[in-house]
Design an enzyme around this catalytic site. Structure first.
Site, PDB file in Angstrom:
ATOM      1  N   ASP A   1      -1.811   5.302  -5.514  1.00  0.00           N
ATOM      2  CA  ASP A   1      -2.088   4.371  -4.518  1.00  0.00           C
ATOM      3  C   ASP A   1      -2.296   2.973  -5.060  1.00  0.00           C
ATOM      4  O   ASP A   1      -3.439   2.541  -5.270  1.00  0.00           O
ATOM      5  CB  ASP A   1      -3.285   4.906  -3.819  1.00  0.00           C
ATOM      6  CG  ASP A   1      -3.777   4.452  -2.632  1.00  0.00           C
ATOM      7  OD1 ASP A   1      -2.867   3.417  -2.036  1.00  0.00           O
ATOM      8  OD2 ASP A   1      -4.715   4.533  -1.923  1.00  0.00           O
TER       9      ASP A   1
ATOM     10  N   ASP B   1       0.827  -1.223   0.106  1.00  0.00           N
ATOM     11  CA  ASP B   1       0.042   0.017  -0.097  1.00  0.00           C
ATOM     12  C   ASP B   1       0.782   1.148   0.069  1.00  0.00           C
ATOM     13  O   ASP B   1       1.588   1.701   0.863  1.00  0.00           O
ATOM     14  CB  ASP B   1      -0.942   0.156   1.172  1.00  0.00           C
ATOM     15  CG  ASP B   1      -1.902   1.173   1.438  1.00  0.00           C
ATOM     16  OD1 ASP B   1      -2.098   1.980   0.269  1.00  0.00           O
ATOM     17  OD2 ASP B   1      -2.470   1.385   2.233  1.00  0.00           O
TER      18      ASP B   1
END
Length: 497
Positions: free
Chosen positions: A309, A106
């Site tokens: 992201d 992440d």
């Protein structure tokens, strides 16, 4: 002083020459992976200090080029598919003795957290998933409320109590909470003769006692590796210890497999675009989009900022830009629109064969006239037999002004998050291993150990920090050799004077 016989001088000179050669070779071997630490209170850092999270603290000269690092189990990443929210994962090893975890990757968050002393965690599905237990690791240390990286320290009743943490994610009601600990992350680098050199890197870990939202549904049952810009992230610790460059790369292959490397600054031929600050601070990986292009047409008034992201499954665009993009895509698709139950996309098209429809290309135009061709903008819909029944444009609308470039737009590229130069780099790639990064092996019996996070804080200004001696540990052979070399050379020198 008595005169030394010529024969004795000759013998001592020969001994000194042999010893110097051996010592020089041994010392060079020892220093090959030495690390440099620049302390936060040194003159070099003082000008960059700020109370808020700011990547400027991490823009430092780490000396000579260090090797690429990757998880000790190998550099490979895998796609979890629909069962795991379409995110990408890699295996990491933590603690001593080491325990492996399959963690989600992440870039939109900072903390590495693992299921730990669970009060409310996702159910572990098989033997490949584990729960972290700090008491079972000889290298774990409690992070107290007085630690500089304890963001919730002001809420503690006692500065010596364990530091609590809570991370809230963009997904609805999704969070992780628990307490912070320090432990060892096992990494590897290419060594000589095809073997790996192993590194023990002290990092901060979230002992995730309670998860909520999507994490209870199993999208990260074994933990999450935050790769963001804050001081608590793994790339930040590695850069500050000087073991590798302040950069890392992710490559998500079209087949679902890929790789991750710390210290990778990409090929010289890659394209780049600068990261942008938010409210004057570099707190996450934000880029500027000048235009969205469908086919050969670049749309007016489609400029916006977007966060890169990897923890977001599918790309989200600000509502007005989303409408302009999907309308132009519809116009150029020349296909029958259809709605599929359970599919979260509004613009889907029927397929009458096993082949994908011919649809227009999707390109993002970035700064300095750089373009980012989205290699996989479609979501394929299959029937129960696996046949293709349609495709959807895999973007969604967002009510916010900030867009999110999700993992589906990242496929097919070696993406370099260069935190040292504050740029995003990309180059088309099949995501093959860089050198020996696909080698799988166990932790070495005597890996290189970096200073702990506490030692990094305490190192005096303008010094090169090294790990202190461990009580009860026998000095290493290298240390004994270096000490013997110096002692013997001193004796020889004094005799010859």
């Amino acid at each position: 002083m008595e005169e030394v016989a010529p024969s004795l001088l000759l013998a001592l000179s020969m001994a000194a020459l042999v010893l110097l050669t051996q010592c020089t070779f041994s010392l060079q071997s020892e220093l090959m992976f030495s690390s440099r630490l620049i302390h936060r209170f040194s003159d070099e850092m003082r000008a960059l200090m700020d109370a808020d999270v700011d990547v400027q603290r991490q823009k430092m000269n780490v000396g000579s080029q260090h090797p690429l690092l990757f998880p000790s189990a190998g550099s490979k990443t895998i796609s979890g598919g629909n069962d795991y929210g379409w995110l990408h994962y890699t295996y990491i090893a933590v603690g001593v003795p080491s325990v492996s975890f399959l963690v989600a990757l992440d870039t939109g968050s900072d903390l590495l957290w693992l299921p730990c002393d669970c009060v409310q965690c996702a159910k572990l599905s098989d033997n490949d998933e584990n729960e972290y237990n700090p008491s079972h690791s000889s290298t774990s240390k409690t992070i107290t409320c007085s630690h500089e990286l304890c963001e919730l320290g002001s809420t503690c009743k006692n500065p010596r109590q364990p530091c609590p943490y809570t991370v809230n994610y963009a997904s609805t009601a999704t969070s992780s909470s628990g307490s912070l600990v320090e432990d060892i992350l096992h990494l590897a680098a290419d060594g000589v003769n095809g073997s790996n050199t192993y590194v023990r890197a002290p990092i901060i870990i979230g002992c995730g006692k309670k998860q909520s939202g999507g994490y209870l549904d199993g999208i990260a049952p074994d933990g999450l590796l935050g790769l963001g810009l804050s001081d608590v992230s793994v790339p930040s610790f590695l850069a500050k210890s000087g073991v590798t460059r302040n950069s890392f790369s992710l490559c998500f292959g079209e087949s679902g497999s890929g790789n991750i490397y710390f210290g990778d600054q990409g090929p010289s031929t890659q394209r780049t675009t600068p990261f942008l600050p938010k409210d004057g601070k570099y707190i996450t990986y934000i880029i500027g989009v000048e235009n969205f292009c469908i086919g050969t047409k670049c749309l007016d008034q489609t400029s916006f900022k977007a966060q890169f992201d990897s923890g977001t499954s599918f790309t989200l665009l600000p509502d007005g830009i989303y409408k302009a993009v999907v309308e132009e895509f519809d116009r150029q698709a020349h296909a029958t629109k259809i709605t599929f139950d359970g599919v979260p996309f509004d613009h889907c098209y029927k397929s009458s064969s096993q082949e994908l429809l011919e649809t227009p290309s999707v390109t993002i135009k970035l700064s300095v006239n750089n373009t980012f061709l989205v290699r996989n903008p479609l979501f394929v819909v299959n029937d129960s037999q696996g046949g293709i029944v349609g495709v959807c444009l895999a973007i969604q609308s967002s009510p916010t002004e900030m867009g999110l470039i999700g993992q589906n737009f990242m496929t097919g590229y070696r993406l370099v998050f260069d935190r040292e130069n504050l740029t995003l780099g990309w180059s088309h790639s099949r995501c093959q291993p860089l050198r020996g990064g696909d080698t799988i092996g166990s932790n070495a019996s005597s890996p290189i150990s970096l200073p702990t996070t506490t030692e990094q804080q305490r190192a005096p200004p303008n010094t090169h920090a090294v790990g202190p001696a461990v009580a009860g540990r026998t000095p290493s052979a290298a240390f004994m050799l270096k000490s013997s070399c110096l002692l013997l050379l001193l004796l020889i020198s004094s005799t010859m004077v």
